[in-house]
Design a protein around this motif. Structure first.
Motif, PDB file in Angstrom:
ATOM      1  N   CYS A 110     -23.107  21.386   0.312  1.00  0.00           N
ATOM      2  CA  CYS A 110     -22.978  22.212  -0.765  1.00  0.00           C
ATOM      3  C   CYS A 110     -23.772  22.202  -1.827  1.00  0.00           C
ATOM      4  O   CYS A 110     -24.048  21.247  -2.524  1.00  0.00           O
ATOM      5  N   PHE A 164     -19.182  17.172   2.151  1.00  0.00           N
ATOM      6  CA  PHE A 164     -17.766  17.062   2.370  1.00  0.00           C
ATOM      7  C   PHE A 164     -17.527  17.194   3.959  1.00  0.00           C
ATOM      8  O   PHE A 164     -18.110  18.129   4.469  1.00  0.00           O
ATOM      9  N   ASN A 194      -7.845  22.311  -5.344  1.00  0.00           N
ATOM     10  CA  ASN A 194      -9.112  22.312  -4.407  1.00  0.00           C
ATOM     11  C   ASN A 194      -9.269  23.193  -3.236  1.00  0.00           C
ATOM     12  O   ASN A 194      -8.085  23.515  -2.562  1.00  0.00           O
ATOM     13  N   ASN A 195     -10.335  23.668  -3.038  1.00  0.00           N
ATOM     14  CA  ASN A 195     -10.343  24.836  -2.220  1.00  0.00           C
ATOM     15  C   ASN A 195     -11.780  24.420  -1.396  1.00  0.00           C
ATOM     16  O   ASN A 195     -12.925  24.433  -2.106  1.00  0.00           O
ATOM     17  N   LYS A 196     -11.647  24.295  -0.073  1.00  0.00           N
ATOM     18  CA  LYS A 196     -12.774  23.956   0.501  1.00  0.00           C
ATOM     19  C   LYS A 196     -13.110  24.997   1.716  1.00  0.00           C
ATOM     20  O   LYS A 196     -12.450  25.211   2.730  1.00  0.00           O
ATOM     21  N   TYR A 225     -23.894  27.025   1.080  1.00  0.00           N
ATOM     22  CA  TYR A 225     -23.420  26.137   2.128  1.00  0.00           C
ATOM     23  C   TYR A 225     -24.202  26.017   3.328  1.00  0.00           C
ATOM     24  O   TYR A 225     -24.992  27.236   3.889  1.00  0.00           O
ATOM     25  N   ILE A 243     -14.962  18.685   7.089  1.00  0.00           N
ATOM     26  CA  ILE A 243     -13.782  19.427   7.306  1.00  0.00           C
ATOM     27  C   ILE A 243     -13.272  19.336   8.529  1.00  0.00           C
ATOM     28  O   ILE A 243     -13.837  19.589   9.579  1.00  0.00           O
TER      29      ILE A 243
END
Length: 359
Positions: free
Chosen positions: A331, A261, A116-118, A212, A263
């Motif tokens: 996103c 999502f 997973n890469n955010k 984004y 962060i």
């Protein structure tokens, strides 16, 4: 091969249907003679042998929470591809150890890593319960001797494929992966700048271009204002941003949709005395402090999210200043479709240099 020959001969017979009966009889006899013969294609046999000798493995480096299905969908996809699936390695350290122990008699042709890469923050660990993977964390782990050296477990044309959103643009990180996986063999390290989508409604795997937008968590400006921000940020992209934000899944092939999502970020800074502890009367003063602080400013630069898009909190606990922030990311995903057949997905082939970067 026999069937292919039959089809070819039948086609010839049809083409020469106007010929004499004698000619037809000769063609039929020729067809029988050819079909009774054993015909082998060296090229076809070589291709089959090559595929049989290849060995691929995929590391599923996380687990799903809530209603997310990224890792479970990736697992299902690779199982259908007859790829060995490993779900017990959550760090680069464990991946290398597993490869060293499980080589057996056949080297690996492809090593896939699903992580997973955010927003440029990869959730794969460098070492067990250690720092998340980054170019610096790998360098530091190698220098400290924390990463085991990879044995000669890869074949001469090996590929290491990173399935992690947008990782293809992080050249420094990809280069560190290449160094770690280089032994007597220098494998190709492959990653896409797009998002890998597994378990789609219309296909099991495709790529999508991400766009984004941001706002402070729990302080949304509303979708209309967000759509205006997307227009300003991506003026050359022809997307109905408002419709995309109202759509949370593909209704048809190639449909543009979005998801959200959060962060979180957090820093704890220790001070020897209360006199050294900074006090912020305004958000602007806190922003100035954060931008002047080497660690905080570096972390924010890596995220590449404007500082004002976070919802900030600051507290003091004993001798520590604690700064916490939370940003909500919107996103928008635009599936990558075939230029020749716009209603069909472009096949996510790792050999396609338009889809994947290779180092």
């Amino acid at each position: 091969m026999k069937n292919l020959v039959k089809i070819s001969i039948l086609a010839i017979l049809v083409f020469f249907a106007s010929c004499t009966r004698k000619a037809e009889k000769e063609q039929e006899n020729l067809s029988v003679a050819i079909n009774d013969a054993e015909i082998e294609s060296p090229i076809a046999v070589e291709e089959i042998d090559s595929k049989e000798n290849q060995r691929s493995v995929v590391f599923i480096t996380g687990y799903d929470t809530g209603d997310k299905t990224f890792f479970s969908d990736a697992r299902s996809y690779f199982k259908d591809q007859n790829t060995e699936v490993v779900e017990t390695a959550f760090s680069l350290q464990e991946i290398i150890l597993w490869l060293n122990v499980n080589k057996k008699s056949k080297p690996f042709s492809e090593v896939h890593i699903v992580a997973n890469n955010k927003m440029n923050k990869n959730l794969l660990e460098t070492t067990i319960k250690g720092a998340k993977v980054s170019a610096n964390s790998i360098k530091e782990a190698v220098a400290a001797g924390q990463l085991p050296k990879l044995s000669n477990v890869l074949d001469k044309d090996a590929k290491v494929v990173l399935h992690s959103a947008g990782l293809g643009s992080q050249t420094a990180l990809i280069n560190e992966f290449k160094q770690v996986f280089t032994t007597d063999v220098k494998p190709s390290v492959i990653a896409s700048e797009n998002v890998s989508v597994f378990g789609g409604k219309f296909t099991e795997h495709y790529l999508a271009k991400p766009y984004y937008g941001f706002y402070p968590t729990a302080n949304s400006p509303g979708r209309v204002d967000l759509a205006k921000e997307f227009i300003k940020k991506y003026p050359e992209i022809d997307i109905d941003w408002l419709s995309a934000m109202n759509n949370n899944s593909e209704k048809f092939q190639g449909d543009i949709y979005s998801y959200k999502f959060n962060i979180p970020v957090k820093w704890e800074i220790a001070y020897e005395s209360d006199d050294e502890m900074p006090e912020f009367r305004t958000l602007e003063e806190m922003y100035a402090f954060m931008q002047d602080h080497d660690v905080i400013s570096q972390d924010l630069n890596e995220l590449n999210i404007p500082i004002e898009k976070f919802r900030w909190f600051q507290t003091v606990k004993e001798d520590k200043l604690i700064i916490k922030g939370m940003v909500t990311v919107v996103c928008v995903l635009e599936p990558v479709m075939s230029p020749a057949y716009p209603s069909e997905y472009m096949k996510p082939s790792i050999d396609n240099l338009r889809l994947y970067n290779r180092l």
